[in-house]
Scaffold this motif. Structure first.
Motif, short mmCIF file in Angstrom:
data_model
loop_
_atom_site.label_atom_id
_atom_site.label_comp_id
_atom_site.label_asym_id
_atom_site.label_seq_id
_atom_site.Cartn_x
_atom_site.Cartn_y
_atom_site.Cartn_z
N THR A 94 -7.03 0.62 1.41
CA THR A 94 -6.41 -0.47 1.17
C THR A 94 -4.94 -0.30 0.12
O THR A 94 -3.92 -0.86 0.29
CB THR A 94 -7.25 -1.63 0.75
N PRO A 134 0.97 -1.18 -0.23
CA PRO A 134 -0.17 0.05 -0.07
C PRO A 134 1.06 1.26 0.11
O PRO A 134 1.90 1.41 0.75
CB PRO A 134 -0.73 -0.09 1.31
N ASP A 147 -12.92 2.14 1.80
CA ASP A 147 -12.24 0.77 1.87
C ASP A 147 -11.17 0.63 0.79
O ASP A 147 -10.00 0.35 1.35
CB ASP A 147 -13.10 -0.32 1.86
N ARG A 148 -11.55 0.70 -0.44
CA ARG A 148 -10.38 0.29 -1.62
C ARG A 148 -9.27 1.64 -1.29
O ARG A 148 -8.17 0.93 -1.52
CB ARG A 148 -10.98 0.44 -2.89
#
Length: 309
Positions: free
Chosen positions: A240, A192, A236-237
């Motif tokens: 992440t 990430p 959320d993406r």
């Protein structure tokens, strides 16, 4: 890839690739040396070798055209060749890489070149977070089709003795670094961070908004809509992929822009704060010091002292 955004970031962090080393050998050989640069890559022009460094278990097997990106390591060993008897120890020299590589025959010799990657402080933070201790980029992969060409051009300039070769080496070094990053992105599962975010197709429309208008108070709803996702899915993406929420990414992007403006011009801090979307000069200064470690004016003075301007 979000190539325009990647180019923009590479410009902001003032990335430069400089040819700093090279060796050629036949038979069995080994070279050991401390690593003094935070970010460096080693390219296998011809032959094969095994690269070992601290913090990495198994040696990295380098094939012709492969590149190993080494980040924040303290020592390095490269061993190659075949034959009987102990390997010949090659001691790294301080001479010009072009002098060391003159007369090399890549059809018979094992040839390795070293390239130092220079960045400003923000760039060092970004790339060190985005890359593992050793990133192995394989020239055999389909995504690395241009890597071999860039490496050959750099090597030809380093050994050709043509007028203007120093200038050409700098340019080809930059292009080789770009091809290395492109190939690595396509070959590896990135951690990430900003590099993974810039290469994520689903996040690209939202990131484009942030990059194009950093002074707007972008909300989750607008960014999610641009990415054609629900608020929850987008949040959320983003976390992440980027390793941080959208508002943190926006703030860090503003700080990169602020650092460039303070380095390269005489813009007033209050005007810069307004341009980047801060309600007041003090709010901007507080955010800047939290991210960079010093006030905007102190940052400007320090950079100019280092540059001698």
């Amino acid at each position: 890839m979000a190539s325009d955004q990647l180019s923009e970031v590479l410009d902001l962090v003032e990335v430069r690739a400089l040819l700093t080393g090279g060796l050629s050998a036949t038979g069995r050989w080994v070279s050991r040396a401390p690593v003094q640069d935070l970010l460096k890559f080693f390219a296998m022009v011809s032959g094969r070798a095994r690269l070992t460094t601290d913090g990495v278990g198994d040696p990295v097997e380098l094939q012709p055209g492969d590149v190993a990106i080494v980040t924040n390591r303290s020592w390095l060993e490269i061993e190659g060749g075949t034959g009987d008897g102990p390997p010949r120890v090659i001691v790294p020299e301080e001479t010009d890489p072009q002098t060391r590589l003159a007369g090399v025959d890549r059809h018979t010799d094992d040839v390795v070149i070293g390239v130092r990657v220079d960045l400003n402080q923000a760039g060092r933070t970004l790339l060190l977070q985005a890359l593992p201790p050793v990133a192995h980029v394989r020239a055999s992969a389909a995504a690395a089709s241009n890597l071999r060409t860039s490496l050959d051009r750099l090597f030809d300039e380093a050994t050709g003795g043509q007028p203007g070769s120093a200038f050409a080496i700098r340019q080809h070094g930059q292009l080789l670094l770009l091809e290395v990053l492109r190939a690595y992105v396509d070959q590896a599962e990135l951690p990430p961070g900003w590099l993974r975010a810039l290469t994520d197709e689903r996040l690209r429309p939202a990131l484009a908004l942030i990059h194009q208008e950093p002074g707007k108070p972008w909300g989750l709803e607008e960014l999610a809509r641009a990415a054609a996702m629900s608020r929850t899915s987008f949040a959320d993406r983003f976390r992440t992929v980027a390793g941080m929420p959208p508002v943190t990414y926006l703030n860090r992007w503003r700080m990169l822009l602020a650092q460039r403006a303070l380095r390269d011009g005489d813009v007033r801090v209050g005007s810069l704060a307004s341009h980047l979307g801060y309600a007041s000069e003090s709010a901007f200064s507080t955010a800047f010091k939290r991210e960079v470690g010093v006030s905007p004016l102190r940052y400007r003075y320090r950079v100019r002292e280092e540059q001698g301007t």
